[in-house]
Design a protein around this motif. Structure first.
Motif, PDB file in Angstrom:
ATOM      1  N   SER A 107       2.706  92.119  37.276  1.00  0.00           N
ATOM      2  CA  SER A 107       3.547  92.019  38.467  1.00  0.00           C
ATOM      3  C   SER A 107       2.772  92.589  39.641  1.00  0.00           C
ATOM      4  O   SER A 107       2.110  93.620  39.514  1.00  0.00           O
ATOM      5  CB  SER A 107       4.857  92.800  38.296  1.00  0.00           C
ATOM      6  N   GLN A 109       4.436  93.273  42.450  1.00  0.00           N
ATOM      7  CA  GLN A 109       5.483  93.875  43.261  1.00  0.00           C
ATOM      8  C   GLN A 109       5.202  95.368  43.444  1.00  0.00           C
ATOM      9  O   GLN A 109       4.863  96.067  42.489  1.00  0.00           O
ATOM     10  CB  GLN A 109       6.839  93.689  42.578  1.00  0.00           C
ATOM     11  N   TYR A 111       6.578  99.173  45.476  1.00  0.00           N
ATOM     12  CA  TYR A 111       7.763  99.840  46.004  1.00  0.00           C
ATOM     13  C   TYR A 111       7.369 101.157  46.645  1.00  0.00           C
ATOM     14  O   TYR A 111       6.453 101.840  46.178  1.00  0.00           O
ATOM     15  CB  TYR A 111       8.771 100.125  44.884  1.00  0.00           C
ATOM     16  N   GLU A 144      15.268  92.089  43.641  1.00  0.00           N
ATOM     17  CA  GLU A 144      14.345  92.019  44.774  1.00  0.00           C
ATOM     18  C   GLU A 144      15.063  92.071  46.117  1.00  0.00           C
ATOM     19  O   GLU A 144      14.431  92.341  47.135  1.00  0.00           O
ATOM     20  CB  GLU A 144      13.462  90.778  44.669  1.00  0.00           C
ATOM     21  N   ARG A 176      10.344  90.960  38.854  1.00  0.00           N
ATOM     22  CA  ARG A 176      10.850  91.278  40.194  1.00  0.00           C
ATOM     23  C   ARG A 176      11.935  92.339  40.131  1.00  0.00           C
ATOM     24  O   ARG A 176      12.652  92.555  41.112  1.00  0.00           O
ATOM     25  CB  ARG A 176      11.402  90.027  40.873  1.00  0.00           C
ATOM     26  N   ARG A 239       1.958 100.439  41.557  1.00  0.00           N
ATOM     27  CA  ARG A 239       3.159  99.747  42.024  1.00  0.00           C
ATOM     28  C   ARG A 239       4.068 100.630  42.868  1.00  0.00           C
ATOM     29  O   ARG A 239       5.082 100.152  43.370  1.00  0.00           O
ATOM     30  CB  ARG A 239       3.949  99.195  40.827  1.00  0.00           C
TER      31      ARG A 239
END
Length: 265
Positions: A107, A109, A111, A144, A176, A239
């Motif tokens: 992934s 993604q 944060y 998401e 996600r 991440r």
């Protein structure tokens, strides 16, 4: 003095294609989600449509499942059972060696830590049964768009199975999503996250040495002590961006001393 009600737990038998698998201690809500999540986590199903029917009888304390395809009952039930630690004890058929053979999570993604702390706070404020009893575990997924969905149970692993079952039944894409839990991240909790494909798992408490080792091997970001303005990032998957404290304290974890853990507070 505020009086809270007591949390409930019941023995419930899980029967698959006529074979009783085990009796579990469960809180009697979202049992269909739990059934999907547990069977997926343990490798009995790969998708929601692998289940042909589920009959839940709360009065009799049973869940009868018919799978759409036959499976080798003797081979499955002859496997060694591993009993999970903690409240609402469960059973898993996966050893740590088995989990290492899971696909590594991919992934891109990312944060911000402040975002995860905010979502952890929303999770706590909306955990209805914990607020009523003070004695329930919870699991939460953050999608998401930032929406949260919560499932609760007397057992932390049961709560995670319930939230995985919800995600599976609704066709949610794991890469996600963020998984948040109130319980300790142990190896069987990490295995559930890995089996579904969550790239990030956060807890308000600690992770075990074995869970951290598996997370690093399977490329899963694990964050512990996620509360207030504090967090401990056990892994280095890249991440989570620290926007809370630009100078983290590097502490030596119990994992052996050669890999520092970033502690923010």
């Amino acid at each position: 003095m505020n009086h809270k009600s007591c949390p409930d737990e019941y023995p419930i038998s899980l029967v698959i294609n006529g074979y009783e698998m085990a009796v579990f201690q469960l809180t009697k809500f979202d049992l269909e989600d739990w059934t999907y999540g547990y069977l997926f986590s343990e490798g009995f199903i790969q998708a929601a449509n692998d289940i042909e029917s589920i009959v839940i009888n709360e009065d009799m304390g049973s869940i009868h499942v018919t799978l759409s395809a036959a499976f080798d009952e003797e081979q499955v039930f002859s496997k060694k059972k591993h009993y999970t630690a903690g409240c609402g004890r469960g059973v898993t058929f996966f050893s740590m060696t088995d989990v290492k053979n899971f696909d590594k999570v991919t992934s891109n993604q990312t944060y911000q830590l402040s975002y995860l702390l905010k979502k952890r706070s929303e999770f706590a404020q909306n955990s209805r049964f914990y607020l009523e009893t003070g004695g329930m575990h919870g699991a939460c997924i953050v999608d998401e768009e930032g929406n949260i969905t919560i499932r609760e149970d007397i057992g932390r692993h049961n709560a995670v199975d319930k939230i995985i079952g919800h995600a599976l039944r609704n066709g949610l894409r794991p890469n996600r999503l963020v998984l948040l839990t109130t319980g300790r991240v142990s190896y069987e909790m990490l295995s559930k996250a890995a089996k579904f494909g969550f790239p990030v798992i956060g807890s308000r408490t600690a992770a075990t040495k074995q869970a951290i080792q598996l997370a690093r091997y399977l490329n899963i970001e694990v964050i512990g002590y996620l509360r207030g303005k504090m967090a401990m990032i056990y892994t280095a998957a890249g991440r989570v961006e620290n926007d809370v404290n630009p100078e983290p304290l590097l502490e030596r974890c119990f994992e052996g001393g050669n890999q520092p853990v970033e502690l923010y507070r």
